[in-house]
Design a protein around this motif. Sequence first.
Motif, PDB file in Angstrom:
ATOM      1  N   VAL A  51      46.717  19.416  25.925  1.00 42.64           N
ATOM      2  CA  VAL A  51      47.187  20.471  26.316  1.00 42.64           C
ATOM      3  C   VAL A  51      46.142  21.395  24.917  1.00 42.64           C
ATOM      4  CG1 VAL A  51      48.107  23.084  25.154  1.00 42.64           C
ATOM      5  CG2 VAL A  51      49.125  21.152  26.507  1.00 42.64           C
ATOM      6  N   VAL A  52      44.869  22.161  25.634  1.00 42.15           N
ATOM      7  CA  VAL A  52      43.532  22.638  23.934  1.00 42.15           C
ATOM      8  C   VAL A  52      44.503  23.998  23.561  1.00 42.15           C
ATOM      9  CG1 VAL A  52      41.758  23.669  24.304  1.00 42.15           C
ATOM     10  CG2 VAL A  52      41.953  21.559  26.018  1.00 42.15           C
ATOM     11  N   GLU A  53      44.741  24.086  22.481  1.00 39.69           N
ATOM     12  CA  GLU A  53      45.049  24.980  22.244  1.00 39.69           C
ATOM     13  C   GLU A  53      43.241  25.930  21.527  1.00 39.69           C
ATOM     14  OE1 GLU A  53      48.080  26.650  17.681  1.00 39.69           O
ATOM     15  OE2 GLU A  53      48.053  24.473  18.526  1.00 39.69           O
ATOM     16  N   ILE A  54      43.723  27.167  21.919  1.00 41.16           N
ATOM     17  CA  ILE A  54      42.794  27.822  20.955  1.00 41.16           C
ATOM     18  C   ILE A  54      42.986  29.238  20.460  1.00 41.16           C
ATOM     19  CG2 ILE A  54      40.277  29.325  21.169  1.00 41.16           C
ATOM     20  CD1 ILE A  54      39.490  27.602  24.274  1.00 41.16           C
ATOM     21  N   PRO A  55      42.865  29.405  19.260  1.00 39.24           N
ATOM     22  CA  PRO A  55      43.246  30.549  18.754  1.00 39.24           C
ATOM     23  C   PRO A  55      42.468  31.424  18.623  1.00 39.24           C
ATOM     24  CG  PRO A  55      41.423  28.771  16.729  1.00 39.24           C
ATOM     25  CD  PRO A  55      42.271  28.373  18.367  1.00 39.24           C
ATOM     26  N   PHE A  56      43.445  33.003  18.887  1.00 34.72           N
ATOM     27  CA  PHE A  56      41.964  34.292  19.259  1.00 34.72           C
ATOM     28  C   PHE A  56      42.317  35.222  17.970  1.00 34.72           C
ATOM     29  CE2 PHE A  56      41.026  32.551  23.280  1.00 34.72           C
ATOM     30  CZ  PHE A  56      40.204  32.193  23.950  1.00 34.72           C
ATOM     31  N   THR A  57      41.485  35.668  17.462  1.00 33.78           N
ATOM     32  CA  THR A  57      41.656  37.095  16.757  1.00 33.78           C
ATOM     33  C   THR A  57      40.813  38.499  17.088  1.00 33.78           C
ATOM     34  OG1 THR A  57      39.096  36.081  15.285  1.00 33.78           O
ATOM     35  CG2 THR A  57      41.340  35.980  14.569  1.00 33.78           C
ATOM     36  N   GLY A  58      41.396  39.315  16.887  1.00 33.27           N
ATOM     37  CA  GLY A  58      39.746  40.673  17.220  1.00 33.27           C
ATOM     38  C   GLY A  58      40.483  42.190  17.652  1.00 33.27           C
ATOM     39  N   SER A  59      39.578  42.328  18.087  1.00 34.16           N
ATOM     40  CA  SER A  59      40.456  44.143  18.662  1.00 34.16           C
ATOM     41  C   SER A  59      40.431  44.426  20.104  1.00 34.16           C
ATOM     42  CB  SER A  59      39.741  45.339  17.774  1.00 34.16           C
ATOM     43  OG  SER A  59      38.195  44.861  17.713  1.00 34.16           O
ATOM     44  N   GLY A  60      39.678  43.347  20.445  1.00 34.24           N
ATOM     45  CA  GLY A  60      39.910  43.938  21.873  1.00 34.24           C
ATOM     46  C   GLY A  60      40.855  42.923  22.542  1.00 34.24           C
ATOM     47  N   THR A  61      41.048  42.303  24.479  1.00 31.54           N
ATOM     48  CA  THR A  61      42.561  42.192  24.598  1.00 31.54           C
ATOM     49  C   THR A  61      41.664  41.303  25.781  1.00 31.54           C
ATOM     50  OG1 THR A  61      42.527  43.883  26.695  1.00 31.54           O
ATOM     51  CG2 THR A  61      43.413  44.651  25.128  1.00 31.54           C
ATOM     52  N   LEU A  62      42.641  40.207  26.136  1.00 29.06           N
ATOM     53  CA  LEU A  62      42.070  38.745  26.791  1.00 29.06           C
ATOM     54  C   LEU A  62      42.430  38.892  28.046  1.00 29.06           C
ATOM     55  CD1 LEU A  62      42.839  35.766  24.490  1.00 29.06           C
ATOM     56  CD2 LEU A  62      40.428  37.560  25.300  1.00 29.06           C
ATOM     57  N   SER A  63      42.454  38.985  29.197  1.00 31.25           N
ATOM     58  CA  SER A  63      43.338  38.921  30.941  1.00 31.25           C
ATOM     59  C   SER A  63      43.020  37.830  31.135  1.00 31.25           C
ATOM     60  CB  SER A  63      42.425  40.418  31.230  1.00 31.25           C
ATOM     61  OG  SER A  63      41.522  40.415  31.427  1.00 31.25           O
ATOM     62  N   GLU A  64      42.470  36.549  31.935  1.00 30.04           N
ATOM     63  CA  GLU A  64      41.982  36.312  32.482  1.00 30.04           C
ATOM     64  C   GLU A  64      40.774  35.365  31.033  1.00 30.04           C
ATOM     65  OE1 GLU A  64      42.460  36.471  36.737  1.00 30.04           O
ATOM     66  OE2 GLU A  64      41.143  37.582  36.009  1.00 30.04           O
ATOM     67  N   VAL A  65      41.541  33.947  30.708  1.00 26.95           N
ATOM     68  CA  VAL A  65      40.498  33.607  29.726  1.00 26.95           C
ATOM     69  C   VAL A  65      40.231  32.237  30.411  1.00 26.95           C
ATOM     70  CG1 VAL A  65      40.505  31.518  27.651  1.00 26.95           C
ATOM     71  CG2 VAL A  65      41.532  33.985  28.078  1.00 26.95           C
ATOM     72  N   LEU A  66      39.159  31.558  30.493  1.00 26.49           N
ATOM     73  CA  LEU A  66      38.546  30.573  32.226  1.00 26.49           C
ATOM     74  C   LEU A  66      37.893  29.576  30.839  1.00 26.49           C
ATOM     75  CD1 LEU A  66      37.240  28.961  34.351  1.00 26.49           C
ATOM     76  CD2 LEU A  66      36.014  30.856  34.195  1.00 26.49           C
ATOM     77  N   ASN A 101      38.570  13.467  43.881  1.00 22.62           N
ATOM     78  CA  ASN A 101      37.068  14.094  43.938  1.00 22.62           C
ATOM     79  C   ASN A 101      38.208  15.597  44.268  1.00 22.62           C
ATOM     80  OD1 ASN A 101      35.959  11.797  44.162  1.00 22.62           O
ATOM     81  ND2 ASN A 101      36.892  11.366  46.048  1.00 22.62           N
ATOM     82  N   MET A 102      38.265  16.053  43.788  1.00 26.99           N
ATOM     83  CA  MET A 102      38.462  17.818  43.586  1.00 26.99           C
ATOM     84  C   MET A 102      37.259  18.954  42.392  1.00 26.99           C
ATOM     85  SD  MET A 102      42.371  18.941  43.908  1.00 26.99           S
ATOM     86  CE  MET A 102      41.244  20.775  44.084  1.00 26.99           C
ATOM     87  N   ASN A 103      36.177  20.078  43.060  1.00 25.70           N
ATOM     88  CA  ASN A 103      35.579  20.528  41.964  1.00 25.70           C
ATOM     89  C   ASN A 103      36.680  21.357  41.314  1.00 25.70           C
ATOM     90  OD1 ASN A 103      32.847  21.327  40.927  1.00 25.70           O
ATOM     91  ND2 ASN A 103      32.713  22.775  42.454  1.00 25.70           N
ATOM     92  N   GLY A 104      36.827  20.954  40.154  1.00 25.98           N
ATOM     93  CA  GLY A 104      38.145  21.320  39.244  1.00 25.98           C
ATOM     94  C   GLY A 104      37.892  21.891  38.189  1.00 25.98           C
ATOM     95  N   TYR A 105      36.476  22.187  38.092  1.00 27.23           N
ATOM     96  CA  TYR A 105      35.847  22.890  36.286  1.00 27.23           C
ATOM     97  C   TYR A 105      36.490  23.547  35.659  1.00 27.23           C
ATOM     98  CZ  TYR A 105      32.277  25.768  38.663  1.00 27.23           C
ATOM     99  OH  TYR A 105      31.868  26.704  39.809  1.00 27.23           O
ATOM    100  N   ARG A 106      36.791  24.505  35.936  1.00 27.65           N
ATOM    101  CA  ARG A 106      37.393  25.627  36.395  1.00 27.65           C
ATOM    102  C   ARG A 106      38.583  25.826  36.264  1.00 27.65           C
ATOM    103  NH1 ARG A 106      34.830  31.096  37.821  1.00 27.65           N
ATOM    104  NH2 ARG A 106      37.124  31.216  38.688  1.00 27.65           N
ATOM    105  N   TYR A 107      39.148  26.471  34.629  1.00 30.74           N
ATOM    106  CA  TYR A 107      40.417  26.498  34.354  1.00 30.74           C
ATOM    107  C   TYR A 107      40.702  27.812  34.031  1.00 30.74           C
ATOM    108  CZ  TYR A 107      45.509  25.682  33.586  1.00 30.74           C
ATOM    109  OH  TYR A 107      46.962  25.421  33.641  1.00 30.74           O
ATOM    110  N   ILE A 108      42.104  28.328  34.551  1.00 30.66           N
ATOM    111  CA  ILE A 108      42.259  30.226  34.170  1.00 30.66           C
ATOM    112  C   ILE A 108      43.580  29.913  33.715  1.00 30.66           C
ATOM    113  CG2 ILE A 108      42.372  32.750  35.114  1.00 30.66           C
ATOM    114  CD1 ILE A 108      40.306  31.613  37.408  1.00 30.66           C
ATOM    115  N   ASN A 109      43.322  30.581  32.546  1.00 33.42           N
ATOM    116  CA  ASN A 109      45.006  30.352  31.960  1.00 33.42           C
ATOM    117  C   ASN A 109      44.869  32.299  31.566  1.00 33.42           C
ATOM    118  OD1 ASN A 109      46.875  30.580  30.363  1.00 33.42           O
ATOM    119  ND2 ASN A 109      46.611  29.218  29.517  1.00 33.42           N
ATOM    120  N   GLU A 110      45.932  33.106  32.577  1.00 34.12           N
ATOM    121  CA  GLU A 110      46.214  34.176  32.366  1.00 34.12           C
ATOM    122  C   GLU A 110      46.886  34.701  31.308  1.00 34.12           C
ATOM    123  OE1 GLU A 110      46.123  35.554  36.951  1.00 34.12           O
ATOM    124  OE2 GLU A 110      47.903  35.640  36.145  1.00 34.12           O
TER     125      GLU A 110
END
Length: 291
Positions: free
Chosen positions: A173-188, A219-228
């Motif tokens: 699992v990769v844990e990524i902390p975020f700060t700011g004043s915006g919003t997150l919807s679908e992190v890619l 053999n899947m082209n799974g280079y994208r991971y979306i975390n809603e």
Amino acid sequence: IWQSMVITIKTSRTMKKIMFFMVAALAWVVTACSKDEAVISNNENLIKEISLSIEGSNTRMAYEATAAGLKFSWVDGEPVYVFPAEADNHTEVLFTYDSSTGKFTSGTGLEVGKKYYAIRGNSQTGNKYNVGGVSAALTLSAVEPLTNLPMVSDIFTATADGTFSTLHHTCGVVEIPFTGSGTLSEVLFNAYNSTEPYVRGNFTVSFTDDKVGTITKGNMNGYRYINEYTTNYTPLTLTSTPQSLFIPLLPGTYNNVIIYNNDGVDKLAEGLSVTVERGKVHKKTTAINVE
């Protein structure tokens, strides 16, 4: 840039097994298991109750964030599938968790003296298990909740003295902390330009001396991971206090990673690199600020 933490589980013999992500050195510590006599069918030589522990990993349907990381617990009725450790035998047996006993039970049962392994989480469909040998066929989907991470146990022998085994995580699992004043919807998490780009998809797990062994990616082209990481698609509102997103990935080294918001619309960070190991949480030490 990254701090790695072991995904650690603490089990108990009470009505629920409670598991924790805890900061610690990576260690596969054999969990002591109960030797209670197994439940056997009156008319058949079948084991209908098994015990499962989780070694150095996380799991399950219910979880909450704590100061130590993520806390998980088994849920009553939670399913686990058991496969025979036989080449080209795809017959599965369903077991479900009984919170009153802390064990898993089945109406079908396992044959005494026969070898098996258990799986939990997303599974490949069809007769993909044990093809030409003994191997589990699992998958990490594009939007994978932490509560459904793919796991597989060591191979065990069904016995009337008490059947038990240990489940292991197959991803990190990769844990990524975020700060700011915006919003997150679908992190890619986009690893398209990585030397080893496949972060998700189908994979198989083989066994060595009845222990969980090599993970082989399909053999899947799974280079994208979306975390809603949202509730009912409501964006996550950011503040000056870091809020972490947890993104499951298959083991591997990912470089030149780009982090997007809104499914690739807004670039938040680029050039990130991380080596993901199964059973570990890899935390980015500095937060990404979103304006």
